[in-house]
Design a protein around this motif. Sequence first.
Motif, PDB file in Angstrom:
ATOM      1  N   ILE A 195     -60.259 -46.820 104.641  1.00  0.00           N
ATOM      2  CA  ILE A 195     -61.564 -47.018 105.275  1.00  0.00           C
ATOM      3  C   ILE A 195     -62.592 -46.076 104.669  1.00  0.00           C
ATOM      4  N   VAL A 196     -62.212 -44.805 104.493  1.00  0.00           N
ATOM      5  CA  VAL A 196     -63.143 -43.830 103.903  1.00  0.00           C
ATOM      6  C   VAL A 196     -63.519 -44.252 102.491  1.00  0.00           C
ATOM      7  N   VAL A 197     -62.537 -44.705 101.702  1.00  0.00           N
ATOM      8  CA  VAL A 197     -62.818 -45.159 100.337  1.00  0.00           C
ATOM      9  C   VAL A 197     -63.778 -46.344 100.358  1.00  0.00           C
ATOM     10  N   ARG A 198     -63.553 -47.266 101.270  1.00  0.00           N
ATOM     11  CA  ARG A 198     -64.421 -48.443 101.356  1.00  0.00           C
ATOM     12  C   ARG A 198     -65.859 -48.046 101.681  1.00  0.00           C
ATOM     13  N   VAL A 199     -66.032 -47.149 102.645  1.00  0.00           N
ATOM     14  CA  VAL A 199     -67.379 -46.724 103.031  1.00  0.00           C
ATOM     15  C   VAL A 199     -68.011 -45.912 101.902  1.00  0.00           C
ATOM     16  N   ALA A 200     -67.220 -45.070 101.248  1.00  0.00           N
ATOM     17  CA  ALA A 200     -67.749 -44.267 100.150  1.00  0.00           C
ATOM     18  C   ALA A 200     -68.237 -45.160  99.012  1.00  0.00           C
ATOM     19  N   ARG A 201     -67.484 -46.196  98.692  1.00  0.00           N
ATOM     20  CA  ARG A 201     -67.872 -47.092  97.610  1.00  0.00           C
ATOM     21  C   ARG A 201     -69.138 -47.880  97.933  1.00  0.00           C
ATOM     22  N   ALA A 202     -69.371 -48.120  99.217  1.00  0.00           N
ATOM     23  CA  ALA A 202     -70.569 -48.870  99.605  1.00  0.00           C
ATOM     24  C   ALA A 202     -71.841 -48.073  99.349  1.00  0.00           C
ATOM     25  N   GLY A 246     -64.755 -43.908  91.315  1.00  0.00           N
ATOM     26  CA  GLY A 246     -66.149 -43.917  91.750  1.00  0.00           C
ATOM     27  C   GLY A 246     -66.413 -43.422  93.147  1.00  0.00           C
ATOM     28  N   VAL A 247     -65.378 -43.142  93.945  1.00  0.00           N
ATOM     29  CA  VAL A 247     -65.631 -42.747  95.333  1.00  0.00           C
ATOM     30  C   VAL A 247     -66.294 -41.372  95.427  1.00  0.00           C
ATOM     31  N   ASN A 248     -66.122 -40.536  94.429  1.00  0.00           N
ATOM     32  CA  ASN A 248     -66.709 -39.195  94.492  1.00  0.00           C
ATOM     33  C   ASN A 248     -68.138 -39.181  93.963  1.00  0.00           C
ATOM     34  N   ASP A 249     -68.669 -40.375  93.636  1.00  0.00           N
ATOM     35  CA  ASP A 249     -70.051 -40.454  93.175  1.00  0.00           C
ATOM     36  C   ASP A 249     -70.940 -41.112  94.195  1.00  0.00           C
ATOM     37  N   SER A 250     -70.425 -41.287  95.444  1.00  0.00           N
ATOM     38  CA  SER A 250     -71.156 -42.057  96.449  1.00  0.00           C
ATOM     39  C   SER A 250     -72.419 -41.374  96.911  1.00  0.00           C
ATOM     40  N   SER A 251     -72.522 -40.061  96.686  1.00  0.00           N
ATOM     41  CA  SER A 251     -73.730 -39.357  97.136  1.00  0.00           C
ATOM     42  C   SER A 251     -74.852 -39.486  96.138  1.00  0.00           C
ATOM     43  N   ASP A 252     -74.584 -40.055  94.938  1.00  0.00           N
ATOM     44  CA  ASP A 252     -75.615 -40.169  93.900  1.00  0.00           C
ATOM     45  C   ASP A 252     -76.596 -41.293  94.247  1.00  0.00           C
TER      46      ASP A 252
END
Length: 390
Positions: A301-308, A384-390
């Motif tokens: 779930i966290v990965v899914r939200v992060a990717r969004a 790509g999940v660690n780039d969600s804040s960009d």
Amino acid sequence: MSVQELAEAVGVTPRAVRHWEAGTRAVGDRAFGRLLEVLRCGAQDLTGRDPGTESLADLRRDAGMSTEQAAAVLRRKRGTQDLHFSAEKIRDLERGRRVRGWVWGSPETLGRVVRMLAQVYRVPDRVVMDAWRRSRPDTPLPVLPARSIRQPSRESMAAWSALNDRQRTYLTCIFHQDQEAEEEQRHARSVGAEQRPAVEWRRMTLALSAPSDAVGYTRIQERLREAGVHDPGAGSSVAALERRGLIVVYRDRVYINGLGDMPRTRVEMTRHGRAVARTALGIPREAGPSAPLLSLWLWKIVVRVARAGTKGVDGSLAGRGPHYLAVGQSPDGRTPSRGFIVLRHPDGVTHGPYRWFLTDSGQRHITDHLDAYQTLYPSLDTEGVNDSSD
């Protein structure tokens, strides 16, 4: 309650209560925890703080302790002599400042401190770890000490010894079927299939009061027959297990084509029953991922939200995941959520549907533990999940 009654219950003066109600004085640390107990409410009811946003200071206040009291309790714990706990060090921890003492620079030492705070504040390790990262985002990540393997309890061993051979066979077969059902649910969750409530799949059919040549045997009956019990029903052995609190028995009727409504007996293992079976069979309970890591289900779930990213995820996120992960939620009504996702409008939008977004805590959790998750769940694509804040 009157002002006088509330003051007496909390252990303060009526004047202090009047100040609290008028908003002219804040509730002190020592009184705050007692006030929660007396009013039978959560901290968020008095502070407006959402579960999943707690700081280290919040956890201490929720436990009803001042910094002096927390330090005194910690000093009495075994193995804390080298840490020299004091109220000043507790305040430094809570405010994100450097704690004096060379030993405090070790991630392993900080992990010991997290474990001790969890015990003193009576919350899970993960709650303290999450609060630690909110309060001290720029300090080294604590490394929790490995938990010792729990030995079988005397109670479980005594319960198994009290059973006769036939009762042990029944309990063993029911336990194996329970574990098979649990594994099926884990698999369904991993492939994204629709989840059934535990109240449904935990209740397993033991017997149908119908000819076996017409309905066959249930899975539990097949296990019993393989173990040498060829007349499996719902008689004295099942009743004995239920009396001992090892299983719960449900009796109802089910429609069978060609036979009509037939009596059915279903069984469900209790936690005590599983513990007894594991002890007897030498099966350790799966520990799952170590704190503060998430299960595969929640990590997905966290990965899914992060990717969004800035688009967010549809607000109708299914299942109980938000109870464990979302700001303002709680999995059990007492323990706060992780606070890794939040339901809100997209940035710059003031109306329309809400969507799920990653919080700062959620992004920090990914940054802290992405390598560990990739090792723990290698089949899940996290690119790509660690780039969600960009």
